[in-house]
Design a protein around this motif. Structure first.
Motif, PDB file in Angstrom:
ATOM      1  N   UNK A 196      23.136  44.602 -11.002  1.00 20.95           N
ATOM      2  CA  UNK A 196      23.340  43.162 -10.933  1.00 20.95           C
ATOM      3  C   UNK A 196      23.203  42.684  -9.503  1.00 20.95           C
ATOM      4  N   UNK A 197      22.553  41.566  -9.307  1.00 16.64           N
ATOM      5  CA  UNK A 197      22.521  40.901  -8.012  1.00 16.64           C
ATOM      6  C   UNK A 197      22.316  39.425  -8.284  1.00 16.64           C
ATOM      7  N   UNK A 198      22.820  38.533  -7.414  1.00 16.44           N
ATOM      8  CA  UNK A 198      22.654  37.103  -7.658  1.00 16.44           C
ATOM      9  C   UNK A 198      21.242  36.613  -7.367  1.00 16.44           C
ATOM     10  N   UNK A 199      20.373  37.482  -6.893  1.00 20.60           N
ATOM     11  CA  UNK A 199      19.016  37.103  -6.552  1.00 20.60           C
ATOM     12  C   UNK A 199      18.037  37.863  -7.444  1.00 20.60           C
ATOM     13  N   UNK A 200      17.068  37.133  -8.010  1.00 15.31           N
ATOM     14  CA  UNK A 200      16.145  37.714  -8.976  1.00 15.31           C
ATOM     15  C   UNK A 200      15.352  38.874  -8.379  1.00 15.31           C
ATOM     16  N   UNK A 201      14.807  38.705  -7.185  1.00 17.67           N
ATOM     17  CA  UNK A 201      13.985  39.754  -6.581  1.00 17.67           C
ATOM     18  C   UNK A 201      14.800  41.009  -6.337  1.00 17.67           C
TER      19      UNK A 201
ATOM     20  N   UNK B  35      12.730  34.413 -30.740  1.00 11.33           N
ATOM     21  CA  UNK B  35      13.560  35.410 -30.053  1.00 11.33           C
ATOM     22  C   UNK B  35      12.775  36.229 -29.044  1.00 11.33           C
ATOM     23  N   UNK B  36      11.518  35.855 -28.803  1.00 11.24           N
ATOM     24  CA  UNK B  36      10.653  36.615 -27.903  1.00 11.24           C
ATOM     25  C   UNK B  36      10.627  35.983 -26.521  1.00 11.24           C
ATOM     26  N   UNK B  37      10.913  36.802 -25.514  1.00 13.76           N
ATOM     27  CA  UNK B  37      10.866  36.314 -24.135  1.00 13.76           C
ATOM     28  C   UNK B  37       9.404  36.134 -23.726  1.00 13.76           C
ATOM     29  N   UNK B  38       9.038  34.922 -23.300  1.00 16.31           N
ATOM     30  CA  UNK B  38       7.632  34.635 -23.012  1.00 16.31           C
ATOM     31  C   UNK B  38       7.399  34.097 -21.604  1.00 16.31           C
ATOM     32  N   UNK B  39       8.453  33.915 -20.798  1.00 14.90           N
ATOM     33  CA  UNK B  39       8.213  33.390 -19.462  1.00 14.90           C
ATOM     34  C   UNK B  39       9.496  33.036 -18.750  1.00 14.90           C
ATOM     35  N   UNK B  40       9.351  32.232 -17.683  1.00 15.06           N
ATOM     36  CA  UNK B  40      10.501  31.877 -16.864  1.00 15.06           C
ATOM     37  C   UNK B  40      10.296  30.505 -16.233  1.00 15.06           C
ATOM     38  N   UNK B  41      11.408  29.889 -15.910  1.00 17.78           N
ATOM     39  CA  UNK B  41      11.412  28.607 -15.212  1.00 17.78           C
ATOM     40  C   UNK B  41      11.345  28.872 -13.707  1.00 17.78           C
ATOM     41  N   UNK B  42      10.522  28.099 -13.010  1.00 21.72           N
ATOM     42  CA  UNK B  42      10.437  28.238 -11.550  1.00 21.72           C
ATOM     43  C   UNK B  42      11.023  27.038 -10.805  1.00 21.72           C
ATOM     44  N   UNK B  43      11.093  25.883 -11.459  1.00 22.45           N
ATOM     45  CA  UNK B  43      11.735  24.698 -10.880  1.00 22.45           C
ATOM     46  C   UNK B  43      12.225  23.826 -12.021  1.00 22.45           C
ATOM     47  N   UNK B  44      13.318  23.096 -11.769  1.00 25.56           N
ATOM     48  CA  UNK B  44      13.815  22.187 -12.796  1.00 25.56           C
ATOM     49  C   UNK B  44      14.647  21.101 -12.145  1.00 25.56           C
ATOM     50  N   UNK B  45      14.518  19.890 -12.653  1.00 28.14           N
ATOM     51  CA  UNK B  45      15.332  18.776 -12.174  1.00 28.14           C
ATOM     52  C   UNK B  45      15.252  17.639 -13.180  1.00 28.14           C
ATOM     53  N   UNK B  46      16.228  16.764 -13.094  1.00 34.51           N
ATOM     54  CA  UNK B  46      16.180  15.525 -13.866  1.00 34.51           C
ATOM     55  C   UNK B  46      15.191  14.585 -13.209  1.00 34.51           C
ATOM     56  N   UNK B  47      14.281  14.046 -14.003  1.00 33.00           N
ATOM     57  CA  UNK B  47      13.331  13.062 -13.500  1.00 33.00           C
ATOM     58  C   UNK B  47      13.873  11.672 -13.759  1.00 33.00           C
ATOM     59  N   UNK B  48      14.170  10.946 -12.701  1.00 29.85           N
ATOM     60  CA  UNK B  48      14.813   9.641 -12.872  1.00 29.85           C
ATOM     61  C   UNK B  48      13.804   8.515 -13.064  1.00 29.85           C
TER      62      UNK B  48
ATOM     63  N   UNK C 103      18.012  23.789 -15.632  1.00 30.65           N
ATOM     64  CA  UNK C 103      17.727  25.215 -15.780  1.00 30.65           C
ATOM     65  C   UNK C 103      17.621  25.860 -14.408  1.00 30.65           C
ATOM     66  N   UNK C 104      18.300  26.972 -14.174  1.00 31.89           N
ATOM     67  CA  UNK C 104      18.229  27.620 -12.858  1.00 31.89           C
ATOM     68  C   UNK C 104      16.905  28.335 -12.671  1.00 31.89           C
ATOM     69  N   UNK C 105      16.606  28.663 -11.432  1.00 26.42           N
ATOM     70  CA  UNK C 105      15.409  29.430 -11.112  1.00 26.42           C
ATOM     71  C   UNK C 105      15.399  30.739 -11.896  1.00 26.42           C
ATOM     72  N   UNK C 106      14.278  31.054 -12.494  1.00 25.61           N
ATOM     73  CA  UNK C 106      14.056  32.251 -13.292  1.00 25.61           C
ATOM     74  C   UNK C 106      14.860  32.254 -14.596  1.00 25.61           C
ATOM     75  N   UNK C 107      15.228  31.064 -15.076  1.00 28.21           N
ATOM     76  CA  UNK C 107      15.827  31.000 -16.403  1.00 28.21           C
ATOM     77  C   UNK C 107      14.792  31.458 -17.432  1.00 28.21           C
ATOM     78  N   UNK C 108      15.155  32.381 -18.332  1.00 33.68           N
ATOM     79  CA  UNK C 108      14.180  32.904 -19.293  1.00 33.68           C
ATOM     80  C   UNK C 108      13.736  31.841 -20.302  1.00 33.68           C
ATOM     81  N   UNK C 109      12.461  31.912 -20.664  1.00 36.54           N
ATOM     82  CA  UNK C 109      11.878  31.024 -21.666  1.00 36.54           C
ATOM     83  C   UNK C 109      11.550  31.855 -22.899  1.00 36.54           C
ATOM     84  N   UNK C 110      11.859  31.306 -24.080  1.00 34.88           N
ATOM     85  CA  UNK C 110      11.677  32.041 -25.328  1.00 34.88           C
ATOM     86  C   UNK C 110      10.834  31.254 -26.323  1.00 34.88           C
ATOM     87  N   UNK C 111      10.057  32.006 -27.091  1.00 35.86           N
ATOM     88  CA  UNK C 111       9.420  31.491 -28.302  1.00 35.86           C
ATOM     89  C   UNK C 111      10.112  32.206 -29.460  1.00 35.86           C
TER      90      UNK C 111
END
Length: 817
Positions: free
Chosen positions: A57-62, A753-766, A743-751
């Motif tokens: 475990x580490x708080x950083x993805x890399x 139950x299958x893991x298909x990718x990751x989030x790289x940026x996220x924010x509310x668009x005002x 969504x935090x950086x590297x939040x897993x994306x699913x189709x």
């Protein structure tokens, strides 16, 4: 043993598990002409450490991924090299006292699953089922890691050494490096046994890394940004109940990490090992009256148990058995810390063919993967995964002794801290200030550090709670949220101004500058008087960096890139400079600053202030001019996606320019608002969306790639092959149900139950009134309208794939107005 080697391909200075792991990986990859210099006995990391943990475990993805590589290596190492090792997979529990900590655990568990690891959330009752000696009545829950454990560090290091030697590498014991010299393209490492000439050299000297780093200063090096901390842990005498449990279960008691209180507790033989990371921590060898000794091997600091008293009492309440046995031994020894607590692995800043692998606070846990990463840097000049998080070039000239000390104390004392998205750590700040810094703060600017430069993240109003405690949340909501919305709306409807010091700014001049630069970038260079984005790839076609290119003429260009990329990108360019001296590359980052003036009223504001510039010039042009009588360069670009200009000027001219723009009616806005707007436009951020984890085609940069350029560029062949075969994954814009969290950086994306990718940026668009995530998913899920889900702190949030265009102003009409 054969006579002392006088030549080698690579010399690694310093042993321990990290250096030996690097030697092991290099030798097994065929780089057998490598030598490791060990000052004393070959042992693991700090020689005083009785055993090492292997957390995945580490708080950083890399770093989490790097530790996974090490874990996989350790599992089979004993059999691979035929060397016995005491490796106990005990599992480990992380305890949560609060709902915020449980949210962090949900995030980590989701990322672990995406890496193929298992981490389970636990109720207090389930925690006690894993470890019956523990009190759980006051806990919110916890996290169970079944693969954690401990390993004998000496056996581990010897196993790696045996594997390295058998593959053809060499280890010279009792042979410290005493100096460094350079002869042409060769390094000369001086030792008591003789000199070794080599092509590449690695500073892997543990807590002596700063001293070794001084040897490289005559060749472009800097003072290594690290501090040695005093870390204590103590071992109890044997405990009968622990012995009985081990015999009954056939394995050790699972480790406990009370991350909120800040200590680990694990079984050692038939007793317990308690190791706190105390708030009232202490650095070593940082004052003139306490210099670093020439040799501290096999030595310890004096016991200082008073520092640990609170943690001991807390741990005894958590596990009452701890209080039934006496202290068998206390150990107080050195442990190296970089300012952020992460190691430094990669190119040595400013020095050719030199690398670093040091400042490991968890050397055993990270050593196996670190050796892999370092060997990739040495052999290929790049790594399989993007490792910017541990790249030594992440620290530039702001990381002075004061910064390193205050940050190391802060980081050590908060070793297990949660890193909330809006929390700005207070130590080591104000290293580089904008010329209008005082003005920003007077207007309510809440500051954040970017490569040492202070920038306003958002602007508070009177009555807003700006305390650090307010930012201790994973949620989007906070006093900043309404202010961000107001700042975005001001840019959307009128005009805003952002003070943006610290852009990394380089100039390249000389005959043939255009041809040289054209041979580096996959993009088409702008003509004179115009500005354009240029993307650079490595030989694999993976993204190295993005730069804004200002073309003054065919023989002069200004290149602007992200603030943290300063040393990274400068060294990238420098490595390709022609050796005949025909081109000059220079860094002007600290001489200039930038103001972003953007919004539909920005043209009228600039005209009202008074300028010689032609404000009707189209998008992606620039011109040297004056504004309010002050010299500047106006570039018609906007990262916010509105009509706007970047105002580039020398530092002395920024205060007057900023005051004039404010008096003209511009509303100040901050980095949080800019981030929201750039995500609405689908603009990528460096080392988030733009990283070497992805190729340029995967990153959705197709329109910036000019395959028809007559000159080859790095990565062209790989990208052509990928284009022919078809990409396997691609950049995606998704809308998410807004909920309460981004969504935090590297939040897993699913189709499903299958893991298909990751989030790289996220924010509310005002402006779009929706939550937007940028990311990477498998190619078959890129069709607009595809329904996916994103793991947002343990909740599967519905997401919808959008068309490959900006969510805001997709045709760029507002930019071109």
């Amino acid at each position: 043993m054969s006579e002392f080697p006088t030549t080698a391909r690579v010399v690694i200075i310093g042993g321990g598990v990290v250096g030996t792991s690097a030697l092991f990986h290099l030798a097994r990859a065929g780089w057998t002409d490598c030598v490791l210099l060990e000052k004393n006995e070959l042992t693991a990391g700090s020689t005083w450490h009785a055993a090492g943990n292997c957390p995945n475990f580490a708080p950083n993805w890399a770093v989490m991924n790097m530790q996974r590589y090490g874990l996989e290596l350790y599992r089979g190492l004993s059999e691979l090299v035929d060397y016995p090792m005491n490796y106990h997979v005990t599992g480990a529990l992380r305890l949560a006292h609060t709902k915020e900590r449980m949210e962090e655990f949900k995030k980590v568990a989701g990322q672990a699953r995406a890496l193929g690891l298992t981490m389970d959330l636990c109720t207090p009752k389930e925690l006690q089922e894993h470890n019956p000696f523990m009190e759980t009545h006051d806990l919110a829950g916890g996290l169970w890691d079944p693969l954690d454990g401990d390993i004998d560090p000496a056996q581990l290091t010897q196993a790696l050494a045996k594997g390295a030697r058998e593959a053809g590498a060499r280890i010279e014991r009792f042979c410290p490096a005493e100096g460094i010299d350079r002869d042409g393209d060769e390094w000369i490492v001086k030792t008591p046994k003789g000199d070794i000439r080599c092509e590449k050299v690695v500073n892997c000297a543990g807590y002596y890394a700063q001293r070794v780093g001084e040897m490289f200063k005559p060749f472009g090096g800097r003072t290594v940004p690290m501090v040695v901390m005093s870390h204590q842990y103590f071992l109890t005498e044997p405990i009968a109940e622990i012995e009985a449990y081990t015999k009954e279960k056939g394995h050790k008691m699972p480790m406990i990490r009370d991350v909120d209180t800040s200590y680990y507790l694990r079984q050692d033989k038939h007793g317990l090992n308690l190791g706190p990371y105390e708030r009232n921590c202490k650095a070593a060898w940082v004052t003139p009256d306490d210099p670093m000794p020439e040799d501290f091997s096999f030595q310890l600091y004096p016991d200082d148990l008073e520092r640990l008293e609170f943690y001991i009492e807390d741990a005894m309440a958590r596990v009452p058995l701890l209080g039934t046995a006496g202290v068998g031994r206390n150990i107080n020894g050195p442990i190296p810390y970089a300012p952020d607590g992460l190691p430094m692995i990669g190119p040595m800043p400013g020095v050719p063919n030199a690398f670093e692998a040091h400042s490991f606070t968890f050397g055993i846990a990270q050593g196996g993967g670190a050796g892999k990463v370092l060997s990739e840097w040495v052999m290929h000049g790049y790594t399989e995964d993007d490792m910017w998080a541990v790249d030594p070039r992440r620290y530039t000239d702001y990381a002075d002794n004061d910064y390193c000390l205050t940050k190391a104390l802060e980081t050590y004392g908060h070793e297990y801290a949660m890193h909330y998205p809006h929390y700005e750590w207070p130590e080591g700040r104000d290293k580089k200030l904008s010329p209008v810094d005082a003005k920003l703060r007077a207007m309510g600017g809440q500051m954040g550090a970017y490569n040492g430069w202070e920038r306003a993240n958002w602007f508070a109003k009177p009555g807003d709670d700006t305390s650090l405690e307010t930012a201790e949340t994973w949620e989007r909501a906070g006093p900043w949220e309404d202010r961000i919305r107001e700042e975005v709306e001001a840019v959307r409807d009128g005009v805003g101004v952002l003070d943006l010091p610290g852009f990394s700014r380089f100039t390249v001049k000389g005959t043939g500058a255009r041809d040289w630069l054209d041979g580096l970038t996959m993009s088409r260079l702008p003509s004179a008087g115009r500005v354009g984005l240029a993307y650079f790839a490595d030989d694999r076609g993976r993204i190295v960096t993005e730069m804004s290119v200002f073309a003054y003429s065919d023989n002069e260009f200004m290149l602007i890139t992200a603030a943290p990329a300063q040393w990274h990108d400068f060294e990238y360019l420098k490595a390709f400079l022609p050796t005949d001296g025909s081109l000059a590359l220079s860094d002007h980052t600290t001489e200039y600053s930038t103001l972003i003036v953007t919004g539909p009223a920005s043209r009228s504001l600039l005209a009202a202030i008074g300028t010689e510039a032609d404000l009707s010039k189209p998008w992606l042009t620039f011109q040297a001019t004056t504004l309010g009588g002050h010299p500047c360069t106006l570039a018609r670009v906007s990262f916010a996606g509105e009509l706007g200009w970047e105002v580039h000027a020398k530092l002395d001219d920024i205060p007057a320019l900023y005051e004039a723009i404010l008096e003209g009616g511009a509303k100040p806005f901050g980095m949080y608002a800019l981030n929201s707007m750039r995500i609405e436009k689908g603009y990528r951020a460096w080392k988030g969306d733009l990283s070497s984890d992805y190729t340029a085609l995967e990153g959705g940069l197709d329109r910036f790639i000019r395959f028809d350029k007559p000159r080859a560029f790095p990565g062209k062949a790989a990208l052509l092959s990928e284009k022919q075969q078809g990409r396997t994954k691609g950049f995606v814009t998704m809308t998410l149900e807004p909920g309460t969290h981004d969504a935090p950086y590297m939040a897993p994306v699913y189709a499903g139950d299958t893991h298909v990718g990751e989030v790289t940026s996220c924010a509310m668009g005002y402006r779009t009134q929706t939550c937007i995530a940028l990311g990477m998913v498998k190619a078959e899920h890129l069709t607009p309208g595809t329904a996916l889900t994103v793991d947002v702190y343990g909740t599967k949030v519905p997401a919808t794939v959008q068309a490959d265009q900006p969510m805001w102003d997709p045709s760029n009409e507002r930019l071109r107005a």
